[in-house]
Design a protein around this motif. Structure first.
Motif, PDB file in Angstrom:
ATOM      1  N   HIS A   6       0.863  -1.182   0.000  1.00 10.03           N
ATOM      2  CA  HIS A   6       0.000   0.000   0.000  1.00 10.03           C
ATOM      3  C   HIS A   6       0.895   1.226   0.000  1.00 10.03           C
ATOM      4  O   HIS A   6       1.949   1.224   0.630  1.00 10.03           O
ATOM      5  N   GLU A 105      -4.951   0.980  -4.550  1.00 10.86           N
ATOM      6  CA  GLU A 105      -4.030   1.847  -3.811  1.00 10.86           C
ATOM      7  C   GLU A 105      -2.715   1.156  -3.478  1.00 10.86           C
ATOM      8  O   GLU A 105      -1.908   1.661  -2.711  1.00 10.86           O
ATOM      9  N   VAL A 136      -4.853   1.624  -9.495  1.00 11.05           N
ATOM     10  CA  VAL A 136      -5.623   2.835  -9.228  1.00 11.05           C
ATOM     11  C   VAL A 136      -7.119   2.611  -9.076  1.00 11.05           C
ATOM     12  O   VAL A 136      -7.822   3.472  -8.531  1.00 11.05           O
ATOM     13  N   ASN A 137      -7.617   1.470  -9.567  1.00  7.85           N
ATOM     14  CA  ASN A 137      -9.054   1.219  -9.491  1.00  7.85           C
ATOM     15  C   ASN A 137      -9.320  -0.259  -9.768  1.00  7.85           C
ATOM     16  O   ASN A 137      -8.392  -1.024 -10.012  1.00  7.85           O
ATOM     17  N   THR A 150     -11.575   7.549 -11.720  1.00  6.28           N
ATOM     18  CA  THR A 150     -10.650   7.240 -10.636  1.00  6.28           C
ATOM     19  C   THR A 150     -10.375   8.511  -9.846  1.00  6.28           C
ATOM     20  O   THR A 150     -10.222   9.587 -10.419  1.00  6.28           O
ATOM     21  N   ARG A 151     -10.300   8.382  -8.545  1.00  2.00           N
ATOM     22  CA  ARG A 151     -10.069   9.536  -7.669  1.00  2.00           C
ATOM     23  C   ARG A 151      -8.672  10.110  -7.862  1.00  2.00           C
ATOM     24  O   ARG A 151      -7.680   9.385  -7.805  1.00  2.00           O
ATOM     25  N   THR A 154      -6.155   9.433  -4.983  1.00  3.20           N
ATOM     26  CA  THR A 154      -5.412   8.175  -5.066  1.00  3.20           C
ATOM     27  C   THR A 154      -4.200   8.344  -5.975  1.00  3.20           C
ATOM     28  O   THR A 154      -3.081   7.948  -5.613  1.00  3.20           O
ATOM     29  N   ASN A 157      -1.477  10.684  -4.268  1.00  3.95           N
ATOM     30  CA  ASN A 157      -0.742  10.039  -3.182  1.00  3.95           C
ATOM     31  C   ASN A 157       0.224   8.975  -3.696  1.00  3.95           C
ATOM     32  O   ASN A 157       1.371   8.889  -3.247  1.00  3.95           O
TER      33      ASN A 157
END
Length: 185
Positions: A6, A105, A136-137, A150-151, A154, A157
């Protein structure tokens, strides 16, 4: 896959740094190819990594930034250019990918070339000696829609972590190589 962690896992980052540093030591130079486009949120991981990396480490050999992305239309030309200008370089390829829900993530590292576009059913040339991918997703039904939704948090970071690790790798490579070369002489 050699490493999977992660993005918030410090030990995973250290393992990635150690792996990249030990693999790059036998090469004169290092090239980082950040694949993706800034036009799709989920596919912007690579260009964002390239941009952050150049901000942190200006002398890194980076192909693929938010300003000048490396994507499906110019990947062939970019690979030819790298082979011509950096024939003996250690090439690290970065890209976003889709995966299982439990792995979103996470950052993966593999000691094999990157096969970009496989998540969205594109056939593109392989690139790199090793690859780093950010999951990513979620993969599955309608991957084009998933990657577009996709955010950015995310992506941001993950890009910060990957670029920071790569910057440390480039710095270590620049500092180790002259000493390493002198030991061989």
């Amino acid at each position: 896959m050699d490493i999977c962690f992660h993005y918030s896992d410090i030990e995973g980052q250290k393992n990635l740094l150690n792996s990249l540093t030990s693999l790059s030591i036998d090469y004169r130079e290092m090239v980082i190819v950040c694949v993706g486009t800034d036009r799709v949120s989920g596919d912007s991981l690579g260009p964002m990594v390239g941009t952050f990396l150049l901000e942190e480490c200006r002398y890194a050999n980076v192909y693929g930034t938010l300003d000048k992305p490396v994507h499906a239309q110019n990947l062939d030309v970019t690979i030819e250019r790298i082979n011509h200008l950096h024939a003996e370089a250690f090439v690290i390829a970065i890209d976003a990918c889709l995966g299982r829900a439990m792995n979103v993530e996470k950052i993966t590292f593999a000691r094999k070339p990157l096969k970009p576009g496989t998540g969205v059913s594109k056939t593109l040339p392989e690139v790199g000696h090793v690859n780093i991918q950010g999951i990513v997703n979620i993969a599955g039904f309608m991957p084009q829609m998933v990657i577009q939704n996709t955010r950015m948090n995310t992506i941001y970071n993950m890009a910060k972590v990957i670029s920071g690790t790569l910057a440390q790798t480039v710095i270590a490579h620049k500092n180790i190589f002259p000493v390493y070369r002198l030991k061989q002489a």
